[in-house]
Design a protein around this motif. Structure first.
Motif, PDB file in Angstrom:
ATOM      1  N   SER A  35      35.122  95.618  51.252  1.00 34.02           N
ATOM      2  CA  SER A  35      35.858  94.429  51.688  1.00 34.02           C
ATOM      3  C   SER A  35      35.240  93.133  51.189  1.00 34.02           C
ATOM      4  O   SER A  35      35.840  92.074  51.345  1.00 34.02           O
ATOM      5  CB  SER A  35      35.917  94.392  53.225  1.00 34.02           C
ATOM      6  N   TRP A  36      34.035  93.193  50.618  1.00 33.64           N
ATOM      7  CA  TRP A  36      33.290  91.989  50.262  1.00 33.64           C
ATOM      8  C   TRP A  36      33.005  91.966  48.769  1.00 33.64           C
ATOM      9  O   TRP A  36      32.507  92.944  48.206  1.00 33.64           O
ATOM     10  CB  TRP A  36      31.965  91.937  51.038  1.00 33.64           C
ATOM     11  N   GLY A  37      33.291  90.820  48.141  1.00 34.35           N
ATOM     12  CA  GLY A  37      32.976  90.694  46.726  1.00 34.35           C
ATOM     13  C   GLY A  37      31.506  90.836  46.434  1.00 34.35           C
ATOM     14  O   GLY A  37      31.116  91.306  45.364  1.00 34.35           O
ATOM     15  N   ALA A  38      30.647  90.449  47.394  1.00 33.08           N
ATOM     16  CA  ALA A  38      29.197  90.510  47.187  1.00 33.08           C
ATOM     17  C   ALA A  38      28.620  91.907  47.433  1.00 33.08           C
ATOM     18  O   ALA A  38      27.428  92.130  47.207  1.00 33.08           O
ATOM     19  CB  ALA A  38      28.500  89.503  48.106  1.00 33.08           C
ATOM     20  N   ALA A  39      29.452  92.846  47.930  1.00 39.22           N
ATOM     21  CA  ALA A  39      28.948  94.189  48.229  1.00 39.22           C
ATOM     22  C   ALA A  39      28.566  94.918  46.942  1.00 39.22           C
ATOM     23  O   ALA A  39      29.225  94.784  45.910  1.00 39.22           O
ATOM     24  CB  ALA A  39      29.995  94.987  48.992  1.00 39.22           C
ATOM     25  N   LYS A  40      27.516  95.720  47.018  1.00 39.97           N
ATOM     26  CA  LYS A  40      27.069  96.517  45.874  1.00 39.97           C
ATOM     27  C   LYS A  40      27.406  98.001  46.055  1.00 39.97           C
ATOM     28  O   LYS A  40      27.041  98.830  45.247  1.00 39.97           O
ATOM     29  CB  LYS A  40      25.559  96.334  45.659  1.00 39.97           C
ATOM     30  N   HIS A  41      28.077  98.338  47.154  1.00 40.49           N
ATOM     31  CA  HIS A  41      28.506  99.708  47.404  1.00 40.49           C
ATOM     32  C   HIS A  41      30.023  99.726  47.542  1.00 40.49           C
ATOM     33  O   HIS A  41      30.658  98.697  47.820  1.00 40.49           O
ATOM     34  CB  HIS A  41      27.856 100.254  48.677  1.00 40.49           C
ATOM     35  N   ASP A  42      30.611 100.882  47.362  1.00 41.73           N
ATOM     36  CA  ASP A  42      32.068 101.019  47.419  1.00 41.73           C
ATOM     37  C   ASP A  42      32.563 101.854  48.589  1.00 41.73           C
ATOM     38  O   ASP A  42      33.672 101.646  49.069  1.00 41.73           O
ATOM     39  CB  ASP A  42      32.591 101.662  46.119  1.00 41.73           C
ATOM     40  N   GLU A 339      47.515  89.301  36.423  1.00 43.41           N
ATOM     41  CA  GLU A 339      47.200  90.667  35.972  1.00 43.41           C
ATOM     42  C   GLU A 339      46.365  90.635  34.706  1.00 43.41           C
ATOM     43  O   GLU A 339      45.415  91.415  34.551  1.00 43.41           O
ATOM     44  CB  GLU A 339      48.488  91.447  35.745  1.00 43.41           C
ATOM     45  N   ARG A 340      46.689  89.715  33.783  1.00 44.18           N
ATOM     46  CA  ARG A 340      45.927  89.621  32.530  1.00 44.18           C
ATOM     47  C   ARG A 340      44.486  89.179  32.802  1.00 44.18           C
ATOM     48  O   ARG A 340      43.534  89.750  32.256  1.00 44.18           O
ATOM     49  CB  ARG A 340      46.607  88.628  31.582  1.00 44.18           C
ATOM     50  N   GLU A 341      44.320  88.170  33.660  1.00 38.25           N
ATOM     51  CA  GLU A 341      42.971  87.704  33.975  1.00 38.25           C
ATOM     52  C   GLU A 341      42.151  88.801  34.654  1.00 38.25           C
ATOM     53  O   GLU A 341      40.956  88.957  34.385  1.00 38.25           O
ATOM     54  CB  GLU A 341      43.043  86.470  34.886  1.00 38.25           C
ATOM     55  N   TRP A 342      42.808  89.555  35.538  1.00 36.30           N
ATOM     56  CA  TRP A 342      42.103  90.630  36.245  1.00 36.30           C
ATOM     57  C   TRP A 342      41.641  91.708  35.275  1.00 36.30           C
ATOM     58  O   TRP A 342      40.512  92.182  35.349  1.00 36.30           O
ATOM     59  CB  TRP A 342      43.023  91.226  37.312  1.00 36.30           C
ATOM     60  N   ARG A 343      42.501  92.088  34.353  1.00 37.46           N
ATOM     61  CA  ARG A 343      42.137  93.130  33.384  1.00 37.46           C
ATOM     62  C   ARG A 343      40.989  92.693  32.489  1.00 37.46           C
ATOM     63  O   ARG A 343      40.120  93.493  32.134  1.00 37.46           O
ATOM     64  CB  ARG A 343      43.355  93.511  32.536  1.00 37.46           C
ATOM     65  N   ARG A 348      31.870  91.605  38.561  1.00 41.76           N
ATOM     66  CA  ARG A 348      32.283  92.367  39.738  1.00 41.76           C
ATOM     67  C   ARG A 348      32.842  91.476  40.843  1.00 41.76           C
ATOM     68  O   ARG A 348      33.874  91.792  41.446  1.00 41.76           O
ATOM     69  CB  ARG A 348      31.077  93.173  40.256  1.00 41.76           C
ATOM     70  N   VAL A 349      32.182  90.355  41.112  1.00 39.72           N
ATOM     71  CA  VAL A 349      32.639  89.462  42.162  1.00 39.72           C
ATOM     72  C   VAL A 349      33.950  88.788  41.769  1.00 39.72           C
ATOM     73  O   VAL A 349      34.907  88.738  42.550  1.00 39.72           O
ATOM     74  CB  VAL A 349      31.563  88.411  42.497  1.00 39.72           C
ATOM     75  N   MET A 350      34.016  88.244  40.540  1.00 42.59           N
ATOM     76  CA  MET A 350      35.220  87.545  40.112  1.00 42.59           C
ATOM     77  C   MET A 350      36.400  88.505  39.963  1.00 42.59           C
ATOM     78  O   MET A 350      37.551  88.128  40.231  1.00 42.59           O
ATOM     79  CB  MET A 350      34.955  86.820  38.795  1.00 42.59           C
ATOM     80  N   LYS A 351      36.128  89.722  39.549  1.00 45.20           N
ATOM     81  CA  LYS A 351      37.216  90.694  39.430  1.00 45.20           C
ATOM     82  C   LYS A 351      37.831  90.983  40.803  1.00 45.20           C
ATOM     83  O   LYS A 351      39.052  91.137  40.928  1.00 45.20           O
ATOM     84  CB  LYS A 351      36.700  91.986  38.805  1.00 45.20           C
ATOM     85  N   GLU A 352      36.974  91.015  41.835  1.00 49.08           N
ATOM     86  CA  GLU A 352      37.478  91.200  43.198  1.00 49.08           C
ATOM     87  C   GLU A 352      38.352  90.016  43.604  1.00 49.08           C
ATOM     88  O   GLU A 352      39.408  90.190  44.243  1.00 49.08           O
ATOM     89  CB  GLU A 352      36.313  91.349  44.169  1.00 49.08           C
ATOM     90  N   ARG A 353      37.952  88.805  43.223  1.00 50.20           N
ATOM     91  CA  ARG A 353      38.763  87.634  43.555  1.00 50.20           C
ATOM     92  C   ARG A 353      40.108  87.689  42.847  1.00 50.20           C
ATOM     93  O   ARG A 353      41.144  87.369  43.437  1.00 50.20           O
ATOM     94  CB  ARG A 353      38.023  86.343  43.172  1.00 50.20           C
ATOM     95  N   TRP A 354      40.135  88.068  41.582  1.00 50.34           N
ATOM     96  CA  TRP A 354      41.394  88.168  40.853  1.00 50.34           C
ATOM     97  C   TRP A 354      42.280  89.250  41.454  1.00 50.34           C
ATOM     98  O   TRP A 354      43.508  89.101  41.522  1.00 50.34           O
ATOM     99  CB  TRP A 354      41.145  88.443  39.363  1.00 50.34           C
TER     100      TRP A 354
END
Length: 460
Positions: A35-42, A339-343, A348-354
């Motif tokens: 749930s958190w962009g800063a998380a290092k586990h999934d 969608e393009r920006e996300w791809r 890791r953090v910014m991809k979660e935001r996108w």
């Protein structure tokens, strides 16, 4: 002759048939739960406290259509399709109109992903079966609640709890707001509780409506948890011997002062604070269908007003309406651009935001406006307002002010989710709630006006 002064009629109470049922909806360890962009586990590695789903049904008579209120220890929906995969079959199987069912999520940030598109991520193969299990739990809980219904009275009372604090903190290093405890601003500390008691006075259920983000447990936490709600329930249910349903309020800018930790003891401490405050409010209630009446004045060292309890007439009114509120959207990238920006994003953090921006854009569509559903219920003299998003507490404060002395329960993250409703003065600032939300400036104020008008049309 006794003086005619009386206490308001039984705290807005409702008298009718009330049913309750609890289901365990704890997901399996190993499910995708980032749930958190800063998380290092999934994936979730275990369980702090069980996640539950509590159904309450309300009917004015055995032949009347039920109003169904469900409280679930879950985070938030990211797609309309996944939300509807649970609610749609429940409506069909139970023969309910959309206006009759509110599924209220607690907004815990330590729950599983509810996104079927996460199937390809670690632990994502467990999401689809979990959503099916959740759908079945909703249907079963409502059926069992209706089967167990009894004549009962629902009584409300306001209290106070200072767990919630303002979380829009001016950044001392930059011209922006950061998301965390701001001691300079007083937070809405209003707590609303309800007690459902049968004809013998036995409590069969309680409700706690409070606005505070369950963000105690954050990126260092690897356990599934209802956050503070779990310990709150434990405190109340140990005393009442009955299920307690938690309804998240308008908590857009509200959260505990101490949060973003991995220590579950902090969440439990928060929950006990709220639980004891709720118990204090419950303890202050009169017996069901009772009010205080100024009986006489006794002349003593001072003239003393004697108030005595007497039986009160309680309303059996139970109505539900589904409104549609049109809100303008901010200028936003299109779905294809996001969608393009996300791809293309590798961070890791910014991809979660996108990914979150993508979910928001999908939920509101590619147009300039969107429609937000608004549920307006009356139970006796009480008003229950539900909507899918996260308004700032101004929403509930204004509704209470306009509708006083009626009890007003306000719920967020109901039957969907898109984003925040910040107040007009926050726009133009660099603050998370504004750059996250798809809604344009003035949307919260429009939502407030619509909700008040809808309640007045309903006889409020």
């Amino acid at each position: 002759m006794p003086h005619s002064t009386t206490q308001p009629n039984s705290d807005g109470a409702f008298q009718g048939l009330i049913g309750v049922w609890r289901e365990d909806i704890t997901p399996p360890a190993g499910i995708y739960a980032r749930s958190w962009g800063a998380a290092k586990h999934d994936v979730a590695e275990g369980v702090h406290r069980p996640l539950t789903l509590t159904a309450l049904t309300f009917q004015s008579s055995a032949s009347a259509p039920p109003l169904v209120l469900i409280a679930a220890d879950l985070g938030w929906w990211k797609t309309r399709e996944d939300e509807w995969s649970v609610r749609g079959p429940a409506l069909k199987e139970l023969g309910l109109d959309e206006s009759q069912l509110m599924i209220c999520l607690s907004h815990t940030h330590a729950g599983p992903s509810l996104v079927s598109e996460d199937a390809g991520k670690p632990g994502g193969e467990l999401i689809g079966p979990y959503l099916q299990r959740l759908r079945d739990a909703v249907i079963n809980a409502v059926r069992r609640a209706l089967e167990s219904r009894v004549p009962a009275t629902l009584t409300w009372r306001y209290g106070r709890c200072d767990l919630a604090t303002d979380r829009d903190l001016p950044d001392p290093a930059r011209n922006r707001f950061i998301v965390g405890y701001n001691p300079a601003v007083a937070a809405d500390d209003t707590l609303l509780v309800a007690r459902a008691a049968d004809e013998g006075g036995r409590i069969i259920a309680s409700i706690v409506n409070y606005a505070c983000h369950p963000t105690t447990l954050a990126w260092d936490n690897k356990l599934l948890s209802p956050d503070y709600v779990g310990a709150m329930r434990e405190v109340i249910e140990a005393e009442t011997k009955a299920p307690c349903a938690f309804l998240q309020g308008a908590s857009g800018e509200l959260a505990p002062a101490q949060q973003y930790v991995g220590d579950t003891r902090v969440a439990d401490k928060h929950g006990r604070r709220l639980g004891f405050a709720a118990l204090a409010a419950l303890e202050g209630m009169l017996p069901p269908r009772t009010r205080l009446v100024h009986s006489e004045t006794v002349e003593s060292g001072a003239p003393l007003a004697v108030w005595l309890p007497e039986q009160a007439t309680v309303s059996a009114r139970a109505t539900s309406h589904l409104e549609s509120v049109t809100s303008a959207l901010k200028p936003m990238p299109s779905l294809s651009e996001i969608e393009r920006e996300w791809r293309q994003c590798d961070d890791r953090v910014m991809k979660e935001r996108w990914w979150r921006k993508l979910a928001v854009r999908r939920s509101v569509g590619d147009g300039d406006t969107t429609s937000t559903p608004l549920w307006v219920w009356t139970l006796g003299e009480a008003v229950l307002i539900g909507q899918p998003n996260e308004p700032y507490s101004l929403f509930q404060r204004e509704l209470r002010r306009h509708l006083a002395p009626r009890p007003v329960a306000v719920m967020g993250v109901v039957n969907g989710h898109s984003g925040y409703f910040p107040p007009r003065e926050r726009y133009g600032s660099d603050v998370y709630s504004v750059w996250q939300t798809p809604f344009a400036e003035g949307s919260l104020e429009g939502l407030i006006d619509h909700a008040i008008r809808a309640t007045i049309r309903d006889g409020g």
